[in-house]
Design an enzyme around this catalytic site. Structure first.
Site, PDB file in Angstrom:
ATOM      1  N   CYS A  33       0.789  -1.232   0.000  1.00 58.83           N
ATOM      2  CA  CYS A  33       0.000   0.000   0.000  1.00 58.83           C
ATOM      3  C   CYS A  33       0.824   1.286   0.000  1.00 58.83           C
ATOM      4  O   CYS A  33       0.747   2.051  -0.963  1.00 58.83           O
ATOM      5  CB  CYS A  33      -0.950   0.007   1.182  1.00 58.83           C
TER       6      CYS A  33
HETATM    7  N1  LIG Z   1      -3.387  -5.309   1.423  1.00 59.58           N
HETATM    8  C1  LIG Z   1      -3.681  -4.317   2.245  1.00 59.58           C
HETATM    9  O1  LIG Z   1      -3.186  -4.234   3.372  1.00 59.58           O
HETATM   10  C2  LIG Z   1      -4.663  -3.260   1.822  1.00 59.58           C
HETATM   11  C3  LIG Z   1      -5.164  -2.375   2.793  1.00 59.58           C
HETATM   12  C4  LIG Z   1      -6.058  -1.402   2.389  1.00 59.58           C
HETATM   13  C5  LIG Z   1      -6.419  -1.293   1.056  1.00 59.58           C
HETATM   14  N2  LIG Z   1      -5.903  -2.147   0.136  1.00 59.58           N
HETATM   15  C6  LIG Z   1      -6.325  -2.015  -1.252  1.00 59.58           C
HETATM   16  O2  LIG Z   1      -7.257  -3.047  -1.528  1.00 59.58           O
HETATM   17  C7  LIG Z   1      -7.118  -3.504  -2.871  1.00 59.58           C
HETATM   18  C8  LIG Z   1      -6.821  -4.983  -2.883  1.00 59.58           C
HETATM   19  O3  LIG Z   1      -5.583  -5.215  -2.259  1.00 59.58           O
HETATM   20  P1  LIG Z   1      -5.093  -6.667  -1.870  1.00 59.58           P
HETATM   21  O4  LIG Z   1      -3.853  -6.509  -1.088  1.00 59.58           O
HETATM   22  O5  LIG Z   1      -6.221  -7.433  -1.319  1.00 59.58           O
HETATM   23  O6  LIG Z   1      -4.761  -7.242  -3.335  1.00 59.58           O
HETATM   24  P2  LIG Z   1      -4.416  -8.735  -3.732  1.00 59.58           P
HETATM   25  O7  LIG Z   1      -3.496  -8.642  -4.871  1.00 59.58           O
HETATM   26  O8  LIG Z   1      -4.007  -9.510  -2.513  1.00 59.58           O
HETATM   27  O9  LIG Z   1      -5.815  -9.349  -4.194  1.00 59.58           O
HETATM   28  C9  LIG Z   1      -6.486  -8.963  -5.338  1.00 59.58           C
HETATM   29  C10 LIG Z   1      -7.300 -10.155  -5.832  1.00 59.58           C
HETATM   30  O10 LIG Z   1      -8.138  -9.737  -6.904  1.00 59.58           O
HETATM   31  C11 LIG Z   1      -8.197 -10.788  -7.865  1.00 59.58           C
HETATM   32  N3  LIG Z   1      -8.659 -10.229  -9.135  1.00 59.58           N
HETATM   33  C12 LIG Z   1      -7.994  -9.432 -10.022  1.00 59.58           C
HETATM   34  N4  LIG Z   1      -8.796  -9.094 -11.045  1.00 59.58           N
HETATM   35  C13 LIG Z   1     -10.001  -9.684 -10.812  1.00 59.58           C
HETATM   36  C14 LIG Z   1     -11.230  -9.694 -11.494  1.00 59.58           C
HETATM   37  N5  LIG Z   1     -11.406  -9.029 -12.642  1.00 59.58           N
HETATM   38  N6  LIG Z   1     -12.244 -10.402 -10.962  1.00 59.58           N
HETATM   39  C15 LIG Z   1     -12.100 -11.087  -9.805  1.00 59.58           C
HETATM   40  N7  LIG Z   1     -10.956 -11.107  -9.103  1.00 59.58           N
HETATM   41  C16 LIG Z   1      -9.915 -10.409  -9.598  1.00 59.58           C
HETATM   42  C17 LIG Z   1      -6.796 -11.334  -7.861  1.00 59.58           C
HETATM   43  O11 LIG Z   1      -6.732 -12.634  -8.418  1.00 59.58           O
HETATM   44  C18 LIG Z   1      -6.451 -11.291  -6.366  1.00 59.58           C
HETATM   45  O12 LIG Z   1      -6.816 -12.504  -5.729  1.00 59.58           O
HETATM   46  C19 LIG Z   1      -6.017  -2.641  -3.477  1.00 59.58           C
HETATM   47  O13 LIG Z   1      -6.596  -1.552  -4.103  1.00 59.58           O
HETATM   48  C20 LIG Z   1      -5.221  -2.193  -2.273  1.00 59.58           C
HETATM   49  O14 LIG Z   1      -4.554  -0.975  -2.494  1.00 59.58           O
HETATM   50  C21 LIG Z   1      -5.041  -3.134   0.498  1.00 59.58           C
END
Ligand SMILES: NC(=O)c1ccc[n+]([C@@H]2O[C@H](COP(=O)([O-])OP(=O)(O)OC[C@H]3O[C@@H](n4cnc5c(N)ncnc54)[C@H](O)[C@@H]3O)[C@@H](O)[C@H]2O)c1
Length: 442
Positions: free
Chosen positions: A262
């Site tokens: 992030c």
């Molecule tokens: N990881 C954190 O600590 C955190 C905290 C706050 C906000 N965020 C935000 O949340 C969002 C997700 O982060 P994350 O860490 O969970 O990401 P991640 O990469 O762990 O997970 C994303 C998931 O989305 C799936 N995906 C991609 N395209 C897709 C589609 N078209 N249909 C269905 N599934 C699909 C991927 O296969 C993956 O499993 C980001 O925008 C991130 O900035 C993350």
């Protein structure tokens, strides 16, 4: 509420899906990653977060299922979008996954069937508006609901949020507000503050929060460089500063920089948003620059000590970007490993989280069957194995390594030198054992 769909089952989406199932909703998690979906349906957690697998097992195949098919969203009242928004090559947020998910929603749902589409992914200001435009002609409301969970304690954070931020197109339209209140009734009852605002404010709150925390870290990291030279102790500086409750002591530990999925990308994406609006982000650009430089500065410190790193053996303690996670994204340990390997050093890496070690082995495509794992890089399951015969110990992650047996470690290493990239060790204790100690700003 009939059903809730959660699109994207990564760190954010999976916890959202499991958490909503725990509230008693019928939840479907949708992901394009078939292997992940299969594992989840077997009750196996593809990522490490304390307490997550237990909750998954409790609900899977009961009120929680996973699929690669978007068909299930037809029966859902609320659809959460939790797909990744990584950094693109220009530093902008890459919204390809988000827009492709929106396209899939369009292909699947009935135009007249009312849905609330909630964007949880971190997205640049203006994205919720754009998504609504993409869905024009559909009977949907789009809600911005940025996520603030911290990896490592994400399950705790889900059930104990400090605030719920909800951005709407039009605050006069009570329907989506009422639906979100129902979804998050658990938090309402716990008196968690709800911030009900417009899309743009909600989107900016997320970037502002991350950039502020990142700036706090870069501030103390920059100060540490001066502290290092002038015989000051940055840890005492931080402690004394933190006692002023206008400042606070959190995110004020000098170290080798912020990391993870992030802060680095969100700071860069915020810079882009300034640039796109023809404003120079003087402070935020510096936050990013300090962070980029910090690991190089620390590496120089190591290099200056040994002069020639070729053939030197280093134990790297901590592989993931922070404690209690397996997430390697932007990990400072990985950056340092690359710099060390590039200088001909040999690295023995260790992390308490088994999945973090496994992810490192996979990332570097290391071959376990050969006894050693790859050219000059070893990932070990035991900390004492990692420090054995090391020319130096490098601490990269903020675990409490003080609980380890440092007398035993002293007898295992080749040279008694510690580079503490997280200022975590009891300096007096290790110095008494004969170690030379180099921290960050102390
Ligand atoms: N990881 C954190 O600590 C955190 C905290 C706050 C906000 N965020 C935000 O949340 C969002 C997700 O982060 P994350 O860490 O969970 O990401 P991640 O990469 O762990 O997970 C994303 C998931 O989305 C799936 N995906 C991609 N395209 C897709 C589609 N078209 N249909 C269905 N599934 C699909 C991927 O296969 C993956 O499993 C980001 O925008 C991130 O900035 C993350």
């Amino acid at each position: 509420m009939k059903k809730i769909s959660v699109i994207g089952t990564g760190y954010v989406g999976l916890i959202q899906a499991v958490g909503l199932a725990e509230f008693g909703f019928n939840v479907v998690g949708i992901d394009i990653d078939e292997t992940k979906v299969k594992a989840l349906n077997r009750g196996e957690c593809p990522l490490y977060e304390e307490g997550l697998e237990e909750l998954l097992k409790k609900h899977v195949n009961k009120n929680l299922t996973f699929t690669t098919s978007y068909e299930s969203i037809k029966g859902s009242d609320v659809i959460f979008l939790c797909v990744g928004t990584p950094q693109d090559k220009d530093g902008d947020a890459d919204l390809r996954f988000l827009f492709s998910a929106v396209e899939k929603i369009k292909e699947t749902i009935d135009k007249d069937d009312y849905k609330v589409i909630v964007i949880k992914s971190t997205v640049p200001v203006g994205t919720n508006r754009k998504v609504k435009e993409l869905l024009s002609g559909y009977n949907v409301d789009v809600v911005s609901n940025p996520e603030f969970l911290r990896e490592g304690i994400a399950v705790y954070d889900f059930f104990n949020p400090e605030r719920i931020v909800l951005g709407f197109e039009n605050l006069e339209n009570k329907k989506p507000i009422e639906i979100m209140n129902k979804v998050y009734n658990y938090f309402k009852e716990k008196n968690v503050p709800f911030i009900i605002t417009n899309w743009e404010t909600a989107e900016l709150i997320k970037y502002a929060s991350n950039a502020f925390l990142a700036t706090k870290i870069s501030f103390i990291n920059e100060l540490a460089k001066l502290s290092d030279i002038v015989n000051a102790d940055i840890k005492t500086v931080s402690y004394a500063m933190g006692l002023d409750d206008r400042i606070g002591n959190k995110f004020l530990n000098a170290g080798i920089g912020y990391a993870g999925s992030c802060f680095p990308k969100d700071v860069k994406a915020l810079i882009k948003q300034f640039e796109n609006n023809n404003i120079e982000p003087i402070l935020i650009r510096s936050t990013d620059k300090v962070n980029e430089e910090q690991i190089k500065w620390f590496f120089e410190k190591i290099k200056n000590y040994y002069k020639n790193l070729n053939g030197k053996v280093f134990a790297i303690l901590g592989l993931a970007f922070k404690p209690n996670t397996d997430d390697l994204r932007e990990s400072r340990a990985i950056k340092l490993i690359d710099l060390l390997l590039g200088s001909g050093a040999i690295v023995k890496g260790f992390d308490y989280v088994a999945k973090a070690r496994e992810n490192t082995i996979n990332m570097y495509k290391l071959d376990k069957s050969k006894g050693f794992y790859g050219y000059n890089l070893y990932v070990l399951d035991d900390l004492y194995e990692a420090v054995k015969d090391a020319d130096g110990i490098i601490i990269t992650t903020e675990y409490n390594y003080n609980k380890e047996d440092w007398e035993k470690i002293r007898n295992l290493v080749k040279e008694k030198v510690i580079f503490d990239g997280r200022n975590i060790l009891d300096v007096e204790k290790v110095k008494k054992l004969g170690f030379k100690y180099y921290g960050v700003g102390r």
